[in-house]
Structures are given as C-alpha cells and as structure tokens.
Design a protein around this motif. Structure first.
Motif, mmCIF file in Angstrom:
data_model
loop_
_atom_site.group_PDB
_atom_site.id
_atom_site.type_symbol
_atom_site.label_atom_id
_atom_site.label_comp_id
_atom_site.label_asym_id
_atom_site.label_seq_id
_atom_site.Cartn_x
_atom_site.Cartn_y
_atom_site.Cartn_z
ATOM 1 N N SER A 288 66.994 -19.306 74.876
ATOM 2 C CA SER A 288 67.971 -19.304 73.812
ATOM 3 C C SER A 288 68.491 -17.892 73.577
ATOM 4 C CB SER A 288 67.330 -19.856 72.536
ATOM 5 O OG SER A 288 68.224 -19.689 71.482
ATOM 6 N N VAL A 289 69.754 -17.734 73.864
ATOM 7 C CA VAL A 289 70.372 -16.418 73.689
ATOM 8 C C VAL A 289 70.328 -16.009 72.221
ATOM 9 C CG1 VAL A 289 72.551 -15.157 73.886
ATOM 10 C CG2 VAL A 289 71.858 -16.723 75.680
ATOM 11 N N SER A 290 70.500 -17.025 71.351
ATOM 12 C CA SER A 290 70.553 -16.699 69.927
ATOM 13 C C SER A 290 69.243 -16.113 69.426
ATOM 14 C CB SER A 290 70.916 -17.947 69.117
ATOM 15 O OG SER A 290 69.928 -18.928 69.305
ATOM 16 N N LYS A 291 68.148 -16.337 70.171
ATOM 17 C CA LYS A 291 66.857 -15.808 69.727
ATOM 18 C C LYS A 291 66.516 -14.475 70.392
ATOM 19 C CE LYS A 291 64.851 -20.238 68.457
ATOM 20 N NZ LYS A 291 64.024 -21.339 68.905
ATOM 21 N N MET A 292 67.430 -13.974 71.191
ATOM 22 C CA MET A 292 67.141 -12.700 71.859
ATOM 23 C C MET A 292 67.200 -11.564 70.844
ATOM 24 S SD MET A 292 69.135 -12.999 75.490
ATOM 25 C CE MET A 292 68.462 -11.564 76.274
ATOM 26 N N LEU A 293 66.244 -10.655 70.959
ATOM 27 C CA LEU A 293 66.244 -9.476 70.093
ATOM 28 C C LEU A 293 67.349 -8.534 70.560
ATOM 29 C CD1 LEU A 293 62.388 -8.868 70.014
ATOM 30 C CD2 LEU A 293 63.793 -9.806 68.177
ATOM 31 N N PRO A 294 67.841 -7.678 69.645
ATOM 32 C CA PRO A 294 68.933 -6.768 70.044
ATOM 33 C C PRO A 294 68.606 -5.931 71.272
ATOM 34 C CG PRO A 294 68.567 -6.664 67.686
ATOM 35 C CD PRO A 294 67.491 -7.546 68.225
ATOM 36 N N SER A 295 67.361 -5.471 71.376
ATOM 37 C CA SER A 295 67.011 -4.646 72.544
ATOM 38 C C SER A 295 67.042 -5.488 73.821
ATOM 39 C CB SER A 295 65.622 -4.013 72.377
ATOM 40 O OG SER A 295 64.631 -5.003 72.294
ATOM 41 N N GLU A 296 66.653 -6.759 73.691
ATOM 42 C CA GLU A 296 66.697 -7.647 74.869
ATOM 43 C C GLU A 296 68.146 -7.929 75.272
ATOM 44 O OE1 GLU A 296 62.711 -10.337 74.642
ATOM 45 O OE2 GLU A 296 64.239 -10.776 73.150
ATOM 46 N N LEU A 297 68.984 -8.056 74.246
ATOM 47 C CA LEU A 297 70.401 -8.276 74.512
ATOM 48 C C LEU A 297 70.999 -7.048 75.219
ATOM 49 C CD1 LEU A 297 72.001 -10.800 73.753
ATOM 50 C CD2 LEU A 297 72.749 -9.641 71.680
ATOM 51 N N PHE B 29 73.381 -4.265 69.354
ATOM 52 C CA PHE B 29 73.050 -3.058 70.128
ATOM 53 C C PHE B 29 74.274 -2.171 70.253
ATOM 54 C CE2 PHE B 29 74.463 -6.084 73.434
ATOM 55 C CZ PHE B 29 75.397 -5.317 74.118
ATOM 56 N N LYS B 30 74.017 -0.893 70.392
ATOM 57 C CA LYS B 30 75.100 0.047 70.687
ATOM 58 C C LYS B 30 74.655 0.904 71.867
ATOM 59 C CE LYS B 30 77.958 3.728 68.786
ATOM 60 N NZ LYS B 30 78.096 4.705 67.694
ATOM 61 N N LEU B 31 75.385 0.786 72.947
ATOM 62 C CA LEU B 31 75.049 1.537 74.163
ATOM 63 C C LEU B 31 76.094 2.613 74.410
ATOM 64 C CD1 LEU B 31 74.226 -1.458 76.523
ATOM 65 C CD2 LEU B 31 72.645 0.383 75.966
#
Lengths: 381, 189
Positions: B88-97, B132-134
């Motif tokens: 589930s993409v919606s459950k991905m943490l920001p760092s995982e995203l 996230f901000k890269l």
C-alpha cells in the motif's frame, strides 16, 4: 537500427572476420611510433577515456584504483605507466581494453570475484588485447567503420552509458584472438606468481551469476558461450601448468573490495532490483564472498519483495547483520521502521536512537527525528 | 511497485530530466490567471511563465525547459495499486517514498545518471501531510551540472510530486523561490 541490435549483431559479425597482419607491441616504447590509422584509433580511445571522466562514469575510489592498478603492473611490469586501469561504475559483468592501453573493469565484475588471482585473470586477459593490438587487427579486418569508432560515434548527449556498455560488448574478439588472450594472459599469471587454478574458477563464478540472474546482456563477460569457452580454455591451461603453487591473495582482495561489494548491493536496491540481491545472496556460499553487512541488504531485499513470510526473513537478516557488525547503523534504522509500522513504539524508539547514536550526521536524520517523535506520541495511545 | 514507478516516471521523469516534451502546446500562464486548478489539485503559478498541461502532468517554464522547469505530477492510488505490487503506497513513510522516488529516478535511467548526488533528503510539511523534499544534482554527458528539487507526498487519493530542475550555474538559484512559492500554494482537491 537500435543500439542493442548493433551490440548483438556486431560481435557475431566481428567473430567471422579474418584478422589482418598486425605487429604486436614488442616494448612499451613502441607506442611512441604508432602512426596513421592506428594513431587515429589511439586518439579516439583517448577521447573515450575523457568522456568517461566527464560523464562521471568512473568509480572514484583512489585506494581501490591504486590496488587494481598495482595488480596490473605486477602482471605487465614492463608496461607500467602505459597500461592504465579504470573502474566503471556499472553493475554489469564486463571488462574491456582500449587500443590506447586503457583497461576498464566494471564494479559489477569486481564485486563478483573472490580473490586477487581471479581479478588478475581478467586483467591479464585484457592486457593481451592491448599489447597484441587486437582492436587494430579487428579494425583492419573489417575494412570499414571500426567497431571502436562506431561506439565512439554513438556517444552523443545524455545518457551515454548505454553506448559505453555497447562498446564493451563490441569487444568480443574472434575465437582465435580470445584464445590468444587466454594463453598469453595465463603466462602472465604464472609469471606473477598467482594461483593459476583460480583462473577457470573466475569464469565459472561469472557463468553461475549469468545463469542464476538470467543475465541476457551481450557483453563478452556475460555471454554464456564466451564464458564456457574461457572455462574450457583456462582449465586446459591450468592442467598443463608448470607450477601448481601460487597465491590467490584472498584476504587482500576482500579487504580492498568489501566497500565496493556493499555499494553494489545498495545500488541494486536503489534501482529497485531487489530480486538481484536475493539471487546473489540466497546461497550461503555466495554470501561468504560478501562482508557480513550484506545481511542488511538481504533484509532490505526481503522487505521490498514483501511476499508471505518476508517480514520475518527481513528482521532475521537485520539481526544477523547487527550481531556481526554492531557498529553498522542501517539495520537499526530498518528495525526502527519495522517496529514503528507494527505499533511497537518503545522498540522503535530504541532502534532509532541507536541509529542516530551511530550515525549522528546521517542524511535522513530529519526523518528519523520525525519518526521518534511520532513513536513517542504513539506511546500514549 | 513497478507500474507505480513507471506511471510516475513516464509522467514526470522524462519531463524533469530531459527536454522531452509532450504534444500539448505551450500557453501563457497569464492568459488564464496564475491560479491553476485541475481535477486533482490547485496551485498558484508564477506570472510571466509558460505552461504545458498534458494528462495529469503540468510543466511550466519561463525561458524554456532546458533552462528551468517545474513539473507537477499526480498519480491516483487506484492507478498506482492496479499492478502486481501489493504494497500500500498510502502507508509508505515519507523516507520510504523518497527512497522509492530516488530508486525510480535511477532505474528509469538504468544507471545512466551515475553522477546523481543527493545533496539533502528531509521531511517537509506540505498541504497538511508529511512528505519528502529531495535536493539532487547530476551532470550531463557534456559536463553541465543540473540541480533538482523534488517534493512529494501521498494522501488517500494519490501521489503528488513537484519537481524543479535547472542548470546549477545561474539558473537554479534564480528561480528557486518560484518553486518554493508553487509548493507553498499547492493543495490537493
């Protein structure tokens, strides 16, 4: 015609060519007297070298580069300063020689090998292609656009690595020239005091990877029939060798390449190729070729695959890594995320805290602090 | 995650990384007003710039996409999850995203961006979410250094990303504030 089709067709075309009569280099000073067509080929190779630098395709680890160069110098002492070894940052199994004495070996190739004798086998083989001017011989036999200049001509714009790797694939020479490289390379190995029994094993490892990972690349060192030829050729040479003693220098090689091996695993995960990591590390015998931190990457591969039972496998692998190398921080982060997702905030905080303690300047520190704070707020619920 | 990544990258990365353009025509942002809205999100765009709107992806530039471009992309979770991937993409943490975004960036180029450097990777609050901000940098084959900022987050409807890229010399610093303004104004519908 697409690049790939050219890459696939050209080696076949080249293999069928008759080679012209070209004098080998007798000494390093011979390179100062090259002229005409050969000079142009040399110049094109130097331009190619520059493109590799400008495009940041080289793996810049001065210590590793010095080590690989020292092995080449041991094999070809009279060509010290003439043959330059570079390491290309690519997971593909390949190594190739340019007509100007530049020899490149991919990080993917280095990471698959077990000891210095195996690396020396590849370098010795490639060195013969340069000293015996195989690319020039092949070019003359083609009597048209050379394979090399074709490759160079293709390098335009970004990205260019596809072209660079195409050039490598083009460097599959005729069977006769490859056997010549095996034979003379083998002599160099013997003379330098390497354990020559390692030479067929080198290609056996590569063949196993090609089969296990179902690699379909057209490159010389990832071609099934070409590798089988090398295994046969080097097995015959090793059986007839005068001396069966020699050194493999496994400890030295492992020490010099351990970071590279871990980086390669990380690279695979970064491009989503977790299946490759699973295939590379699934056998315990293969894992022995990697530092114990490789277990962390195995855990990450299981986490990304996320099949039934993979959560447990990933946690087990993280814990193996932690037990083996307690100062290696990434598995603590992974364990923290695992426990955070499984609503165990105390354990999550404990692992995250340890991670920050070990890596206080980690690039993802902002996220981890955010997760600790989130876990702390989960505690009360 | 394969199709998910593919969707994002067909829509976004070709536009972010190259001068590749969609068939849609460029039009002036001023003509329609700087407040942009489509089915999925709203944002305030910089006046004096041009925009190209195709499918779920919007690209804007002032001097041409080779000199600066901001790309806003949206992928619905329905699309994202309609592949073999069961996570589930919606459950991905920001760092995982962020890791996933970098992974897709690298794999879309098949290691052809070896110079890609992550200058920073941090969480960012955006539109009521943590994303996230890269900050990334890479060099072209001709040695031109390109800087890139990418912000992304996921909500219950989909994945949103806003990316800004420009040559590191002169151009990147020039329009960085415009990117910040677009990000600040961004709201999913």
């Amino acid at each position: 015609m697409s690049f790939r089709r050219i890459a696939l067709i050209l080696p076949v075309f080249l293999a069928a060519c008759q080679t012209g009569s070209v004098e080998h280099l007798e000494s390093p000073t011979d390179v100062q007297s090259i002229t005409g067509e050969e000079y142009r080929l040399w110049h094109a190779a130097s331009e190619f070298d520059e493109k590799l630098v400008r495009g940041h395709y080289l793996y810049e680890d001065a210590e590793l580069k010095r080590y690989v160069q020292s092995v080449m110098d041991k094999l070809y002492p009279e060509y010290k300063g003439v043959i330059h070894v570079g390491i290309i940052n690519s997971p593909d199994l390949n190594a190739f020689a340019l007509p100007n004495g530049s020899i490149y070996i991919n990080t993917g190739m280095l990471s698959r090998l077990e000891n210095e004798a195996q690396m020396a086998t590849v370098l010795a083989h490639e060195g013969v292609h340069f000293v015996n001017k195989h690319s020039f011989q092949q070019r003359r036999s083609l009597k048209q656009t050379s394979a090399f200049s074709l490759g160079i001509g293709m390098i335009t714009g970004i990205p260019a690595l596809g072209s660079i790797l195409t050039i490598s694939s083009i460097y599959g020479y005729s069977k006769d020239l490859e056997r010549e490289a095996d034979k003379e390379g083998f002599r160099r190995l013997e003379k330098a005091g390497y354990d020559v029994s390692q030479s067929p094993i080198t290609f056996q490892y590569l063949l196993t990877d090609v089969e296990t990972l179902d690699i379909k690349q057209p490159y010389f060192f990832s071609s099934h029939p070409r590798l089988e030829e090398r295994i046969e050729s080097f097995s015959n040479l090793a059986a007839k060798a005068d001396s069966q003693t020699g050194s493999s220098y496994e400890a030295e090689f492992q020490a010099e390449t351990s970071n590279l091996k871990l980086e390669l695993l990380n690279d695979y995960l970064e491009i989503g190729q977790y299946k490759s990591v699973l295939l590379i590390l699934k056998e315990e015998s293969a894992r022995k070729r990697y530092p114990p931190q490789a277990n962390y990457y195995l855990g990450e591969a299981y986490r990304l695959r996320d099949d039934e039972g993979d959560v447990k496998k990933s946690v087990d692998a993280y814990l193996v890594s932690i037990a083996a190398v307690p100062d290696f921080s990434p598995p603590y982060r992974a364990m923290g995320i695992h426990y955070m997702k499984h609503n165990e905030p105390d354990k999550a905080i404990s692992y995250f805290t340890k991670y920050l303690e070990l890596s206080p300047h980690a690039s993802d520190i902002g996220y981890i602090k955010n997760y600790i704070s989130k876990s702390q707020s989960m505690r009360g619920k | 995650m394969k199709s998910y990544g593919l969707l994002i990258f067909i829509a976004t990365m070709t536009l972010v990384l190259s001068a590749c353009t969609t068939p849609a025509a460029w039009k002036s942002i001023d003509a329609g007003g700087s407040q942009y809205a489509n089915e999925y999100y709203t944002a305030v765009l910089p006046t004096g710039w041009m925009m190209k709107d195709a499918d779920d992806t919007l690209m804007i530039s002032r001097d041409g996409p080779d000199l600066q471009r901001i790309v806003i992309a949206y992928v619905s979770l329905e699309e994202a999850l309609s592949d073999e991937d069961k996570k589930s993409v919606s459950k991905m943490l920001p760092s995982e995203l962020a890791d996933k975004f970098i992974s897709e960036l690298k794999s879309s180029q098949g290691f052809d961006l070896p110079s890609l450097t992550i200058l920073s990777n941090e969480p960012i609050p955006i539109a009521g979410h943590t994303g996230f901000k890269l900050h990334l940098m890479y060099s072209t084959d001709k040695g031109l250094r390109i800087e890139m900022l990418s912000v992304g987050f996921v909500d219950e409807d989909g994945f949103y990303s806003i990316s800004y890229s420009a040559p590191a010399i002169h151009y990147f610093a020039n329009d960085r504030d415009q990117f910040t303004s677009v990000v600040s104004s961004f709201q999913p519908k």
